[in-house]
Every structure is written in structure tokens, then in C-alpha cells.
Design a protein around this motif. Structure first.
Motif, PDB file in Angstrom:
ATOM      1  N   ALA A 175       8.015   7.744 -15.995  1.00  0.00           N
ATOM      2  CA  ALA A 175       9.355   8.191 -16.389  1.00  0.00           C
ATOM      3  C   ALA A 175      10.016   7.185 -17.325  1.00  0.00           C
ATOM      4  O   ALA A 175      10.666   7.558 -18.309  1.00  0.00           O
ATOM      5  N   LEU A 176       9.840   5.884 -17.049  1.00  0.00           N
ATOM      6  CA  LEU A 176      10.429   4.861 -17.911  1.00  0.00           C
ATOM      7  C   LEU A 176       9.782   4.834 -19.291  1.00  0.00           C
ATOM      8  O   LEU A 176      10.412   4.388 -20.261  1.00  0.00           O
ATOM      9  N   SER A 177       8.560   5.327 -19.397  1.00  0.00           N
ATOM     10  CA  SER A 177       7.915   5.388 -20.701  1.00  0.00           C
ATOM     11  C   SER A 177       8.564   6.421 -21.611  1.00  0.00           C
ATOM     12  O   SER A 177       8.420   6.367 -22.831  1.00  0.00           O
ATOM     13  N   VAL A 178       9.292   7.363 -21.008  1.00  0.00           N
ATOM     14  CA  VAL A 178       9.995   8.380 -21.790  1.00  0.00           C
ATOM     15  C   VAL A 178      11.426   7.936 -22.066  1.00  0.00           C
ATOM     16  O   VAL A 178      11.886   7.921 -23.214  1.00  0.00           O
ATOM     17  N   VAL A 179      12.147   7.581 -21.028  1.00  0.00           N
ATOM     18  CA  VAL A 179      13.541   7.106 -21.159  1.00  0.00           C
ATOM     19  C   VAL A 179      13.683   5.831 -20.350  1.00  0.00           C
ATOM     20  O   VAL A 179      13.531   5.845 -19.120  1.00  0.00           O
ATOM     21  N   PRO A 180      13.925   4.708 -21.039  1.00  0.00           N
ATOM     22  CA  PRO A 180      14.137   4.515 -22.483  1.00  0.00           C
ATOM     23  C   PRO A 180      12.873   4.100 -23.241  1.00  0.00           C
ATOM     24  O   PRO A 180      12.954   3.517 -24.314  1.00  0.00           O
ATOM     25  N   GLY A 181      11.684   4.425 -22.684  1.00  0.00           N
ATOM     26  CA  GLY A 181      10.449   3.931 -23.259  1.00  0.00           C
ATOM     27  C   GLY A 181      10.155   4.421 -24.664  1.00  0.00           C
ATOM     28  O   GLY A 181       9.418   3.766 -25.408  1.00  0.00           O
ATOM     29  N   LEU A 182      10.708   5.570 -25.070  1.00  0.00           N
ATOM     30  CA  LEU A 182      10.468   6.042 -26.429  1.00  0.00           C
ATOM     31  C   LEU A 182      11.174   5.180 -27.462  1.00  0.00           C
ATOM     32  O   LEU A 182      10.866   5.250 -28.648  1.00  0.00           O
ATOM     33  N   LEU A 183      12.150   4.386 -27.020  1.00  0.00           N
ATOM     34  CA  LEU A 183      12.787   3.417 -27.913  1.00  0.00           C
ATOM     35  C   LEU A 183      12.189   2.032 -27.751  1.00  0.00           C
ATOM     36  O   LEU A 183      12.184   1.238 -28.695  1.00  0.00           O
ATOM     37  N   PHE A 184      11.694   1.727 -26.573  1.00  0.00           N
ATOM     38  CA  PHE A 184      11.082   0.426 -26.293  1.00  0.00           C
ATOM     39  C   PHE A 184       9.657   0.669 -25.810  1.00  0.00           C
ATOM     40  O   PHE A 184       9.403   0.760 -24.612  1.00  0.00           O
ATOM     41  N   HIS A 185       8.754   0.787 -26.754  1.00  0.00           N
ATOM     42  CA  HIS A 185       7.367   1.148 -26.439  1.00  0.00           C
ATOM     43  C   HIS A 185       6.714   0.057 -25.591  1.00  0.00           C
ATOM     44  O   HIS A 185       6.822  -1.126 -25.884  1.00  0.00           O
ATOM     45  N   GLY A 186       6.032   0.483 -24.555  1.00  0.00           N
ATOM     46  CA  GLY A 186       5.384  -0.459 -23.660  1.00  0.00           C
ATOM     47  C   GLY A 186       6.195  -0.798 -22.437  1.00  0.00           C
ATOM     48  O   GLY A 186       5.738  -1.569 -21.588  1.00  0.00           O
ATOM     49  N   LEU A 187       7.399  -0.226 -22.315  1.00  0.00           N
ATOM     50  CA  LEU A 187       8.239  -0.539 -21.161  1.00  0.00           C
ATOM     51  C   LEU A 187       7.603  -0.063 -19.858  1.00  0.00           C
ATOM     52  O   LEU A 187       7.618  -0.780 -18.849  1.00  0.00           O
ATOM     53  N   GLY A 188       7.003   1.133 -19.885  1.00  0.00           N
ATOM     54  CA  GLY A 188       6.400   1.660 -18.669  1.00  0.00           C
ATOM     55  C   GLY A 188       5.233   0.814 -18.194  1.00  0.00           C
ATOM     56  O   GLY A 188       5.128   0.510 -16.997  1.00  0.00           O
ATOM     57  N   THR A 189       4.361   0.418 -19.100  1.00  0.00           N
ATOM     58  CA  THR A 189       3.222  -0.415 -18.699  1.00  0.00           C
ATOM     59  C   THR A 189       3.678  -1.808 -18.279  1.00  0.00           C
ATOM     60  O   THR A 189       3.047  -2.447 -17.427  1.00  0.00           O
ATOM     61  N   TRP A 190       4.781  -2.289 -18.848  1.00  0.00           N
ATOM     62  CA  TRP A 190       5.312  -3.590 -18.439  1.00  0.00           C
ATOM     63  C   TRP A 190       5.820  -3.533 -16.996  1.00  0.00           C
ATOM     64  O   TRP A 190       5.557  -4.440 -16.197  1.00  0.00           O
ATOM     65  N   VAL A 191       6.542  -2.461 -16.645  1.00  0.00           N
ATOM     66  CA  VAL A 191       7.024  -2.296 -15.273  1.00  0.00           C
ATOM     67  C   VAL A 191       5.849  -2.175 -14.318  1.00  0.00           C
ATOM     68  O   VAL A 191       5.890  -2.672 -13.184  1.00  0.00           O
ATOM     69  N   GLU A 192       4.769  -1.567 -14.780  1.00  0.00           N
ATOM     70  CA  GLU A 192       3.591  -1.386 -13.941  1.00  0.00           C
ATOM     71  C   GLU A 192       2.796  -2.679 -13.788  1.00  0.00           C
ATOM     72  O   GLU A 192       1.919  -2.775 -12.931  1.00  0.00           O
ATOM     73  N   GLY A 193       3.099  -3.675 -14.619  1.00  0.00           N
ATOM     74  CA  GLY A 193       2.412  -4.955 -14.515  1.00  0.00           C
ATOM     75  C   GLY A 193       1.368  -5.209 -15.586  1.00  0.00           C
ATOM     76  O   GLY A 193       0.750  -6.277 -15.602  1.00  0.00           O
ATOM     77  N   ASP A 194       1.154  -4.241 -16.502  1.00  0.00           N
ATOM     78  CA  ASP A 194       0.175  -4.415 -17.575  1.00  0.00           C
ATOM     79  C   ASP A 194       0.889  -5.011 -18.790  1.00  0.00           C
ATOM     80  O   ASP A 194       1.202  -4.321 -19.762  1.00  0.00           O
ATOM     81  N   THR A 195       1.165  -6.298 -18.721  1.00  0.00           N
ATOM     82  CA  THR A 195       1.935  -6.948 -19.782  1.00  0.00           C
ATOM     83  C   THR A 195       1.147  -7.062 -21.082  1.00  0.00           C
ATOM     84  O   THR A 195       1.735  -7.063 -22.161  1.00  0.00           O
ATOM     85  N   GLN A 196      -0.174  -7.143 -21.001  1.00  0.00           N
ATOM     86  CA  GLN A 196      -0.978  -7.275 -22.215  1.00  0.00           C
ATOM     87  C   GLN A 196      -0.845  -6.024 -23.087  1.00  0.00           C
ATOM     88  O   GLN A 196      -0.599  -6.123 -24.295  1.00  0.00           O
ATOM     89  N   THR A 197      -0.992  -4.838 -22.471  1.00  0.00           N
ATOM     90  CA  THR A 197      -0.810  -3.600 -23.231  1.00  0.00           C
ATOM     91  C   THR A 197       0.608  -3.486 -23.752  1.00  0.00           C
ATOM     92  O   THR A 197       0.839  -3.062 -24.889  1.00  0.00           O
ATOM     93  N   SER A 198       1.589  -3.880 -22.953  1.00  0.00           N
ATOM     94  CA  SER A 198       2.990  -3.808 -23.367  1.00  0.00           C
ATOM     95  C   SER A 198       3.249  -4.653 -24.606  1.00  0.00           C
ATOM     96  O   SER A 198       3.913  -4.212 -25.546  1.00  0.00           O
ATOM     97  N   LYS A 199       2.725  -5.875 -24.611  1.00  0.00           N
ATOM     98  CA  LYS A 199       2.938  -6.744 -25.770  1.00  0.00           C
ATOM     99  C   LYS A 199       2.350  -6.144 -27.035  1.00  0.00           C
ATOM    100  O   LYS A 199       2.947  -6.222 -28.114  1.00  0.00           O
ATOM    101  N   ARG A 200       1.196  -5.535 -26.913  1.00  0.00           N
ATOM    102  CA  ARG A 200       0.558  -4.940 -28.094  1.00  0.00           C
ATOM    103  C   ARG A 200       1.335  -3.734 -28.603  1.00  0.00           C
ATOM    104  O   ARG A 200       1.494  -3.537 -29.806  1.00  0.00           O
TER     105      ARG A 200
END
Length: 381
Positions: free
Chosen positions: A61-86
Motif C-alpha cells: 500500500a505504501l508503494s502506491v501512496v505515497p510510494g508513487l512519489l517516493f519510489h522505493g518507499l515500500g521496499t524500504w519499509v519492508e527492510g530491502d534498503t538496497q532495492t530502495s536505494k536503487r
């Protein structure tokens, strides 16, 4: 599990990176510089892999709002910081290119002297931002289903027959018979298509081909890799009988596909596709010829797709895309910065070794829908 990149695949990464943004293609490379090239797909499918992450509704859900403005937010919350940074890096590069190209366009009033290079930069930025947004959504929902894989080999010959409907307020034509054929021989691909409106005097013919510059030929991928770079060329003829004119031209460019698993393990089963080129066209009127009959057109498209199926005869792909050209049936969309291209979604799915279906939906100043039956000579393996 991805394999260390061979020299050809590394070169392809550079080529696609230049097409999108400097350094973008290297964002996902963790493998050492050593050989070998990718191993056969059968070995990849049987090799042990790390467990895929489980689907989590809150990060999705966070990947949609506000994740469409901040790409990688959903994976960051999930703990996948490497994908989020990319994903954040790709988004930032896209916004930067949009500013570099878009601001001068606005300040110069879209001057004809500079609009070509600036449009290319701005479109590259829009493409990179859009692909990052799509990857952001895919990373959030991908754990909910098994990833698809590209077919290890495509048929040597395909033919398709279908129906196309066009709704364009500026023209009366609506119903078209659609016929297409594709032939593959080693690194060469030849293709042609015809759309004909019986009794309405409208016909569009496109004949072209492509040469595989980097990556394995479509007939012999031999691995779970669809990454490739093609040089393309085509000739187009479109006759508008009742309106009293015809358009003809030639075009050339490059098209690249990048398997997104190279960027992140979470993106397995998806791919990005980008193309760029130029078209030179002329209009022939059945009466006096206008002074503006000859012109050129910047060609650019980008899209994000997924592979369908992994083993067995059911195999295909689907792609959501933007195409900047305006001379096709959908036309272009008017915007504050001028006339943009059109948006579309296309898919192709083989239901057996020989029979399949394909479809395409496009929206610009007109709306186009097409559905076809596909027959493969030699079968899709």
C-alpha cells in the motif's frame, strides 16, 4: 539466481545505460568481472535459489501512496534498503533529466532550433522516472505470485491475423483487417504488417527488420535472459483514400531490453524496454503539394513489462508503454509542451506450441484496439 555477466552483457548494460541515463545500467551489478556467460535456462531453473520474500500488504500500500512519489518507499519499509536505494537513484536521475530538458524547452518556447535534443533529454528523464515508478509497484506485488521467464527460443516464423478497431473523431474509418508476419534467422529479424479498412480506402503497410547487436538471438537465448540491444529500420506507407493524400517514410533506430532482475532480485520476471530513433517522412497529396510535405520525426518509446509463464507451452509477455510518434492510428495527445505521443498496452501469449493470441490497446487523440490469432511455424519452445 542471476549469473556473473559476460563481456557482451556488460557492454549491453552500458548501451542501455546511455539510452536511459549515465550509470543507470550499472546500478544493479554486484557480480565480479570474471566470466562465464549465463548458463542454460534448464540449469538456472533447477539451481537452488534463496527463498523469495513473502507478500506484505502494508509495504504494498505504501508503494502506491505515497510510494508513487517516493519510489522505493515500500521496499524500504519492508527492510530491502538496497532495492530502495536503487529505485530512489533512478527516480532522481529521471527527475534531473526532466529538468535539464524541460526547463530550456519552456524558456525557449519550444524553439525549433533546440527542440530535438532537448526533447530527447526530457523524454529520457520521463522514461527513467516512469520505469522507476513501475519497478516500485512491481517490487511491492511481485512476492504474491511466481515470476515469469522469457522463452529460451522464439519460433523461426510467426503469422497473425486479427481485427483492429479505430475510433478517431477526425476520420470515418473504423474497422480494419490486420495481418502480420515475423521471420527470425540467427541475429536477423524481418517483420511486416498490414492494416486494411475494406471499403473505406485506408491502408497502412509497414515493412522492417532488426539486427541483434548485443545479446543472444531470439531463436537461441539458451538462458533465462531477455536482455538485448537491436538496431532497427523500417519503411512505412499509409494511404488515406477519401481524404486525398498518402504518407510514406523510412525510419531507423535502436531498441534495448533490460531484464530488471539485474537491478534487484525482487524484480525477477520483469523487464524495461526503451527505443530511440528518427523517421523521415513525406506527404503526397492527390492535388497540389504543400511546402511542408517533407519533415522528420523524433522516435522514442519506453515501457515496463512482465514475462508470462515459466515452463511448458504457455508462455508470453505483456508490456505497458508510451510511444512518442504521432503518425500512427492513435495520433498524439495535446499538452502544454506541445503534442505528445500515445499510451498503450500490448500482450502476446502462446497457449500451445503453435497457437497463441496477441492484443494491443492504444490511446492518444484516437483510440485503437486490436486482437489477433498467432500461428507459429516451428513452435515456441
Amino acid at each position: 539466481m542471476t549469473q556473473p555477466l559476460c563481456r557482451g552483457a556488460r557492454t549491453l548494460g552500458v548501451a542501455l545505460g546511455v539510452l536511459l541515463c549515465p550509470g543507470g545500467a550499472w546500478a544493479g551489478e554486484e557480480a565480479p568481472r570474471a566470466e562465464p556467460c549465463p548458463v542454460p535456462q534448464e540449469a538456472l531453473l533447477s539451481a537452488p535459489e534463496a527463498p523469495r520474500p513473502a507478500f506484505q500488504p502494508v509495504p504494498a500500500a505504501l508503494s502506491v501512496v505515497p510510494g508513487l512519489l517516493f519510489h522505493g518507499l515500500g521496499t524500504w519499509v519492508e527492510g530491502d534498503t538496497q532495492t530502495s536505494k536503487r529505485l530512489f537513484a533512478l527516480e532522481g536521475a529521471g527527475l534531473g533529466l526532466l529538468a535539464v530538458g524541460g526547463v530550456p524547452i519552456a524558456l525557449t518556447g519550444a524553439s525549433r532550433r533546440t527542440i530535438g535534443p532537448l526533447y530527447l533529454v526530457a523524454l529520457s528523464g520521463a522514461g527513467l522516472f516512469s520505469l522507476s515508478a513501475a519497478a516500485n509497484l512491481y517490487a511491492a506485488v511481485a512476492p504474491a505470485f511466481p515470476p515469469g521467464a522469457p522463452a529460451p527460443a522464439l519460433p523461426p516464423v510467426e503469422v497473425e491475423l486479427g481485427y483492429q478497431h479505430v475510433y478517431d473523431p477526425a476520420f470515418d474509418y473504423r474497422h480494419f483487417l490486420s495481418l502480420g508476419a515475423t521471420a527470425r534467422l540467427s541475429s536477423v529479424r524481418l517483420e511486416g504488417s498490414v492494416q486494411w479498412a475494406p471499403g473505406e480506402g485506408n491502408t497502412r503497410i509497414r515493412m522492417g527488420g532488426a539486427y541483434r547487436l548485443l545479446g543472444a538471438p531470439e531463436q537461441a537465448r539458451g538462458s533465462a535472459e531477455g536482455t538485448a540491444l537491436d538496431g532497427e529500420a523500417a519503411a512505412v506507407f499509409h494511404r488515406f483514400g477519401p481524404q486525398g493524400f498518402a504518407m510514406g517514410g523510412v525510419e531507423a533506430g535502436v531498441r534495448g531490453r533490460y531484464d530488471m532482475v539485474r537491478l534487484s532480485r525482487r524484480l525477477e520476471g520483469s523487464f524495461a524496454e526503451v527505443s530511440a530513433g528518427m523517421a523521415f517522412q513525406g506527404y503526397s497529396y492527390f492535388g497540389p503539394v504543400s511546402e511542408d510535405a517533407l519533415h522528420e520525426q523524433l522516435l522514442f518509446s519506453f515501457g515496463y513489462g512482465v514475462y508470462l509463464g515459466r515452463q511448458g507451452p504457455v508462455r508470453g509477455e505483456a508490456l505497458l508503454y508510451y510511444n512518442h510518434r504521432k503518425d500512427d492510428f492513435p495520433g498524439g495527445v495535446k499538452a502544454a509542451v506541445g503534442v505528445l505521443g500515445f499510451f498503450g498496452m500490448r500482450g502476446r501469449l502462446f497457449l500451445s506450441d503453435r497457437w497463441g493470441v496477441s492484443g494491443d490497446v492504444q490511446a492518444g487523440s484516437a483510440y485503437v484496439g486490436r486482437v489477433s490469432v498467432v500461428y507459429a511455424l516451428g513452435g515456441e519452445r
